[in-house]
Design an enzyme around this catalytic site. Sequence first.
Site, PDB file in Angstrom:
ATOM      1  N   ASN A   9      -8.867  10.019   0.655  1.00 38.63           N
ATOM      2  CA  ASN A   9      -8.293   9.057  -0.290  1.00 38.63           C
ATOM      3  C   ASN A   9      -8.363   7.662   0.335  1.00 38.63           C
ATOM      4  O   ASN A   9      -7.737   7.409   1.374  1.00 38.63           O
ATOM      5  CB  ASN A   9      -6.842   9.465  -0.581  1.00 38.63           C
ATOM      6  N   HIS A  12      -5.804   3.102   0.291  1.00 39.90           N
ATOM      7  CA  HIS A  12      -5.102   2.136   1.139  1.00 39.90           C
ATOM      8  C   HIS A  12      -6.025   1.147   1.838  1.00 39.90           C
ATOM      9  O   HIS A  12      -5.551   0.154   2.385  1.00 39.90           O
ATOM     10  CB  HIS A  12      -4.172   2.864   2.109  1.00 39.90           C
ATOM     11  N   HIS A  45      -6.989   6.540  -6.728  1.00 40.69           N
ATOM     12  CA  HIS A  45      -5.975   6.552  -7.774  1.00 40.69           C
ATOM     13  C   HIS A  45      -5.951   5.167  -8.422  1.00 40.69           C
ATOM     14  O   HIS A  45      -5.509   4.202  -7.803  1.00 40.69           O
ATOM     15  CB  HIS A  45      -4.609   6.876  -7.142  1.00 40.69           C
ATOM     16  N   ARG A  47      -4.200   3.040 -10.431  1.00 38.66           N
ATOM     17  CA  ARG A  47      -2.840   2.994 -10.975  1.00 38.66           C
ATOM     18  C   ARG A  47      -2.751   1.972 -12.091  1.00 38.66           C
ATOM     19  O   ARG A  47      -3.530   1.020 -12.151  1.00 38.66           O
ATOM     20  CB  ARG A  47      -1.833   2.638  -9.871  1.00 38.66           C
ATOM     21  N   ARG A  51      -2.456  -1.568  -8.043  1.00 39.91           N
ATOM     22  CA  ARG A  51      -1.974  -2.064  -6.755  1.00 39.91           C
ATOM     23  C   ARG A  51      -2.921  -1.742  -5.598  1.00 39.91           C
ATOM     24  O   ARG A  51      -2.827  -2.324  -4.549  1.00 39.91           O
ATOM     25  CB  ARG A  51      -0.578  -1.534  -6.442  1.00 39.91           C
ATOM     26  N   GLU A  72      -7.793  10.048  -9.568  1.00 42.86           N
ATOM     27  CA  GLU A  72      -6.409  10.368  -9.940  1.00 42.86           C
ATOM     28  C   GLU A  72      -5.993   9.422 -11.050  1.00 42.86           C
ATOM     29  O   GLU A  72      -6.217   8.219 -10.958  1.00 42.86           O
ATOM     30  CB  GLU A  72      -5.484  10.182  -8.741  1.00 42.86           C
ATOM     31  N   THR A 103       2.922   8.663  -5.267  1.00 44.13           N
ATOM     32  CA  THR A 103       3.195   9.689  -6.279  1.00 44.13           C
ATOM     33  C   THR A 103       4.310  10.583  -5.745  1.00 44.13           C
ATOM     34  O   THR A 103       4.121  11.291  -4.767  1.00 44.13           O
ATOM     35  CB  THR A 103       1.916  10.509  -6.548  1.00 44.13           C
ATOM     36  N   GLU A 153      -3.915  20.873  -8.061  1.00 45.25           N
ATOM     37  CA  GLU A 153      -3.668  20.365  -6.708  1.00 45.25           C
ATOM     38  C   GLU A 153      -2.177  20.534  -6.432  1.00 45.25           C
ATOM     39  O   GLU A 153      -1.336  20.011  -7.165  1.00 45.25           O
ATOM     40  CB  GLU A 153      -4.072  18.896  -6.590  1.00 45.25           C
ATOM     41  N   HIS A 193      -1.044  15.402  -0.048  1.00 44.60           N
ATOM     42  CA  HIS A 193       0.079  14.461   0.043  1.00 44.60           C
ATOM     43  C   HIS A 193       0.837  14.638   1.354  1.00 44.60           C
ATOM     44  O   HIS A 193       1.355  15.719   1.634  1.00 44.60           O
ATOM     45  CB  HIS A 193       1.074  14.596  -1.125  1.00 44.60           C
TER      46      HIS A 193
HETATM   47  N1  PXP Z   1      -3.286  13.924  -3.735  1.00 46.53           N
HETATM   48  C1  PXP Z   1      -2.667  13.215  -4.707  1.00 46.53           C
HETATM   49  C2  PXP Z   1      -2.656  13.758  -6.086  1.00 46.53           C
HETATM   50  C3  PXP Z   1      -2.061  11.969  -4.417  1.00 46.53           C
HETATM   51  O1  PXP Z   1      -1.461  11.274  -5.395  1.00 46.53           O
HETATM   52  C4  PXP Z   1      -2.142  11.470  -3.108  1.00 46.53           C
HETATM   53  C5  PXP Z   1      -1.552  10.133  -2.794  1.00 46.53           C
HETATM   54  O2  PXP Z   1      -2.193   9.163  -3.531  1.00 46.53           O
HETATM   55  C6  PXP Z   1      -2.808  12.230  -2.140  1.00 46.53           C
HETATM   56  C7  PXP Z   1      -3.338  13.477  -2.475  1.00 46.53           C
HETATM   57  C8  PXP Z   1      -2.944  11.772  -0.727  1.00 46.53           C
HETATM   58  O3  PXP Z   1      -1.693  11.663  -0.152  1.00 46.53           O
HETATM   59  P1  PXP Z   1      -1.533  10.905   1.220  1.00 46.53           P
HETATM   60  O4  PXP Z   1      -1.978   9.501   0.990  1.00 46.53           O
HETATM   61  O5  PXP Z   1      -0.089  11.033   1.533  1.00 46.53           O
HETATM   62  O6  PXP Z   1      -2.428  11.612   2.212  1.00 46.53           O
END
Ligand code: PXP
Length: 243
Positions: A9, A12, A45, A47, A51, A72, A103, A153, A193
């Site tokens: 992901n 960030h 994601h 959003r 952001r 996402e 999330t 997921e 997550h």
């Molecule tokens: N899976 C989903 C559905 C998420 O919303 C997120 C966070 O955006 C992640 C995985 C990844 O989580 P993390 O950034 O905490 O590794």
Amino acid sequence: MKRLRLGVNIDHVATIRNARGGLHPDPVRAAMVAAESGADGLTIHLREDRRHITDDDLTRLAAATALPINLEMAATDEMLGIALAARPHAACIVPERRAERTTEGGLDAAGLHNTLAPMVRRLGANGSRVSLFIAPDSDQIEAAARLGVPVIELHTGPYAHAEGEAEVAAELARLAEAARLAASLGLEVHAGHGLTYENVAPVAALPELAELNIGHFLIGEAVFVGLAQAIARMRALMDAARG
Ligand code: PXP
């Protein structure tokens, strides 16, 4: 045991870029590094408040990388329109609240059946693998199966944030049971997550899992060791856990 896919992901990277505006650091460059470092896919994601990843990032990423994109998205008409136009490999429907930092909970697949059913149908007919980000609860898993999604997921946040051995073991047992139930219903099981080097192994060892999606920890760790090394180490820990 089958190799576990790693979806990185890269939201960030965009969050850091957005802190100053401009183009640096560019999520597309992160996608290139991820592709060379053992990632099997990219998760982003988009959003409602943009952001982190923006609409332009989605377009550029889709053009620049051969990695499958897991988009996402909130269950809104706006996001549905964007996902239908972008046709990502996968579309993961997540709950979204404006004020949350990330999330926070799973999607209420059971309570939102009537909203989700047409979205799931349209996204699937458009060629995206639809997934629902849900808590490891039997009600939610059964609701996901009723909706006809190919993938769920499981939300690993409660496991990742559990404190003390007993709580961690209980959350892991919930994930294991949920993964078994989902697989028995014919669902492909992903999880994500809050996963880190420290807590990833027991989750990666669950045999029903096909994919982990990991972001925040990897991008944070990249500050110290670089993104390639952070991803490679996570990949190695996942592979070791599969034995
Ligand atoms: N899976 C989903 C559905 C998420 O919303 C997120 C966070 O955006 C992640 C995985 C990844 O989580 P993390 O950034 O905490 O590794």
